[in-house]
Design an enzyme around this catalytic site. Sequence first.
Site, PDB file in Angstrom:
ATOM      1  CE  LYS A  12       3.973  -7.702  -7.963  1.00 17.22           C
ATOM      2  NZ  LYS A  12       4.026  -7.525  -6.487  1.00 17.22           N
ATOM      3  CG  ASP A  64       9.415  -6.557  -5.588  1.00 17.29           C
ATOM      4  OD1 ASP A  64      10.061  -5.486  -5.654  1.00 17.29           O
ATOM      5  OD2 ASP A  64       8.424  -6.725  -4.846  1.00 17.29           O
ATOM      6  CG  ASP A  89       9.218  -3.669  -1.664  1.00 12.74           C
ATOM      7  OD1 ASP A  89       9.117  -4.291  -2.735  1.00 12.74           O
ATOM      8  OD2 ASP A  89       9.453  -4.217  -0.569  1.00 12.74           O
ATOM      9  CE  LYS A  93      10.293  -7.271  -2.118  1.00 14.58           C
ATOM     10  NZ  LYS A  93       9.282  -7.005  -1.114  1.00 14.58           N
ATOM     11  CG  ASP A 147       6.627  -9.823  -6.963  1.00 19.86           C
ATOM     12  OD1 ASP A 147       5.591 -10.262  -6.423  1.00 19.86           O
ATOM     13  OD2 ASP A 147       6.985  -8.626  -6.895  1.00 19.86           O
ATOM     14  NE  ARG A 202       0.477  -1.294  -3.304  1.00 18.60           N
ATOM     15  CZ  ARG A 202       0.338  -1.320  -1.985  1.00 18.60           C
ATOM     16  NH1 ARG A 202      -0.252  -0.333  -1.350  1.00 18.60           N
ATOM     17  NH2 ARG A 202       0.795  -2.346  -1.289  1.00 18.60           N
ATOM     18  CD  GLU A 228       6.715  -4.445  -6.804  1.00 13.01           C
ATOM     19  OE1 GLU A 228       6.867  -3.954  -5.677  1.00 13.01           O
ATOM     20  OE2 GLU A 228       6.441  -5.642  -6.982  1.00 13.01           O
TER      21      GLU A 228
HETATM   22  N1  BES Z   1       5.976  -8.689  -4.038  1.00 12.62           N
HETATM   23  C1  BES Z   1       5.811  -8.041  -2.797  1.00 12.62           C
HETATM   24  C2  BES Z   1       4.846  -8.756  -1.862  1.00 12.62           C
HETATM   25  C3  BES Z   1       5.337 -10.030  -1.238  1.00 12.62           C
HETATM   26  C4  BES Z   1       6.195  -9.987  -0.158  1.00 12.62           C
HETATM   27  C5  BES Z   1       4.882 -11.237  -1.683  1.00 12.62           C
HETATM   28  C6  BES Z   1       6.612 -11.153   0.430  1.00 12.62           C
HETATM   29  C7  BES Z   1       5.289 -12.414  -1.077  1.00 12.62           C
HETATM   30  C8  BES Z   1       6.159 -12.377  -0.021  1.00 12.62           C
HETATM   31  C9  BES Z   1       5.265  -6.630  -3.006  1.00 12.62           C
HETATM   32  O1  BES Z   1       5.702  -5.989  -4.140  1.00 12.62           O
HETATM   33  C10 BES Z   1       5.736  -5.813  -1.849  1.00 12.62           C
HETATM   34  O2  BES Z   1       6.893  -5.641  -1.711  1.00 12.62           O
HETATM   35  N2  BES Z   1       4.793  -5.353  -1.045  1.00 12.62           N
HETATM   36  C11 BES Z   1       5.116  -4.597   0.118  1.00 12.62           C
HETATM   37  C12 BES Z   1       4.147  -3.445   0.208  1.00 12.62           C
HETATM   38  C13 BES Z   1       4.492  -2.449   1.252  1.00 12.62           C
HETATM   39  C14 BES Z   1       5.731  -1.699   0.863  1.00 12.62           C
HETATM   40  C15 BES Z   1       3.321  -1.506   1.425  1.00 12.62           C
HETATM   41  C16 BES Z   1       5.025  -5.506   1.323  1.00 12.62           C
HETATM   42  O3  BES Z   1       4.111  -6.347   1.376  1.00 12.62           O
HETATM   43  O4  BES Z   1       5.870  -5.411   2.189  1.00 12.62           O
HETATM   44 ZN    ZN Z   2       6.216  -7.187  -5.704  1.00 13.37          ZN
HETATM   45 MN    MN Z   3       7.553  -5.000  -3.876  1.00 13.59          MN
END
Ligand code: BES
Ligand code: ZN
Ligand code: MN
Length: 480
Positions: A250, A255, A332, A262, A273, A336, A334
């Site tokens: 990835k 992000d 968010d 966020k 990220d 996947r 993104e």
């Molecule tokens: N890059 C983030 C995941 C992440 C969050 C990694 C905090 C490390 C620390 C990912 O893109 C994301 O935002 N995932 C969301 C998914 C949700 C919206 C289903 C998450 O984990 O909140």
């Molecule tokens: Zn992310």
């Molecule tokens: Mn995200």
Amino acid sequence: MNFELKHLDLIAAADEKADVLLLLLPKDYKGGKDELSTLMTTAIKSGDLETAAGKTLSMYRPLQVAATRLVLAVTDGSARSTRSAVLAAIAAAKSPQLKKMLVCFAAPALDEAVRAAVHAVADATYSFTTTKSKPQARTLAKTTIGVVNAPDVAQSFERAVAIVAGVEFAKEWANRPANHATPQHLGEAALALAKHPKISCEVLGPKEVAKLGMGSFMAVAQGSDQPLRFIVLRYSGASKNKAPSVLVGKGITFDSGGISIKPAAEMDEMKFDMSGAASVLGTFKTLSLLKPAVNVVGLIPACENLINGRAVKPGDVVTSMSGQTIEILNTDAEGRLVLCDALTYAERFKPSAVVDIATLTGACVVALGAVRSGMFSPNDALANSLADAGERAQDLCWRLPLDDEYAEGLKSHFADVANIGGRAGGAITAAKFLQRFADKFPWAHLDIAGSAWKSGANKGATGRPVGLLVEYLLAQTSTK
Ligand code: BES
Ligand code: ZN
Ligand code: MN
């Protein structure tokens, strides 16, 4: 930084010039009659050298040794105690100017201890300098690992040194701020790796990616002024007809969350990220040094997840390269969306296995913290080889389930699948989403959201899971 492995007994070790000599000895150490042995046994007997993990006894310019500082530490020979002894010794040496270090094992060393020593020295002295105007670079230029059984541990030593180079390459790219690590910069870093004779690289831009029909990846990238890159790296160490392992990293270089933005606190950490991408680059760096007889493909979908007037909106439906339509309920989620198109692209290599590596979910951080990466695979053999590779590399992961019931929440009223499934089991629903795009080959997913970087006082990338990936790939040399 330079590492060397040297066959040294304690008499020879005493004559080696160094800024610090770290002596690692077992609790029940019974040495010969040489001065260092006598010093160590009395230090333990008297209680001045405590035998608990992380305890050291330091001396300055002791008459018995040529080194400027001598640090004694007791270990049980394990990776863990070797690591804590090395970290404590570097702290105890208290000199910011260490140039040469000698780490000596008083008793025959285990492979895992030698590896741990190399990794700990590298970790403790790492310094990120790229964006400092007055960089404080690492002073340590040379580390000698002294053992009485050099031939036994030579292979582990060589691997550890090559893995450290890959880990530091990954750290460098992951640590770079997003304005110094754009998708274009990542593409250039990959092209630079391709200077190596066994590595080739192709970097696709927006036009090529549109032609491939990567509608899901493009939807994430469209909210940013930085053009996306799709990086295809190849390492050819085995014959052409040997099916490659494919690594997919990835590469979200920042992000923000997009329209589903966020919170401001700690958003800076979303420069990390692209740690999955960095681990793929780091793994290729190590491959270039070890030159094993394997074939590996590295795929990196790289873009920013930002917000402009063209940004993808919650509710938008896009068509992935696989043909499946996706309802983007949360911009968010993104990671996947970029990975699914890369997984479809991976089919063309007829891979023996595909492993994706991604800072995918906050839920994985909640589940496993920073110690183990999350690992998912419907394939037991692949899952076991990744778990074993993690143990060998001291870069651990833990398998989480993929029961179909977890996919319930991904149902969409308006598309084939939605990109979120609700809060519960968030790391698993993310994996279930990816699994829909990975049915043509053995597949595993590593969620490194908790393990890829450290927050707080020691903020910075860890370079994980380069060690795990390298060990996994090296194990493929022995299989057809
Ligand atoms: N890059 C983030 C995941 C992440 C969050 C990694 C905090 C490390 C620390 C990912 O893109 C994301 O935002 N995932 C969301 C998914 C949700 C919206 C289903 C998450 O984990 O909140
Ligand atoms: Zn992310
Ligand atoms: Mn995200």
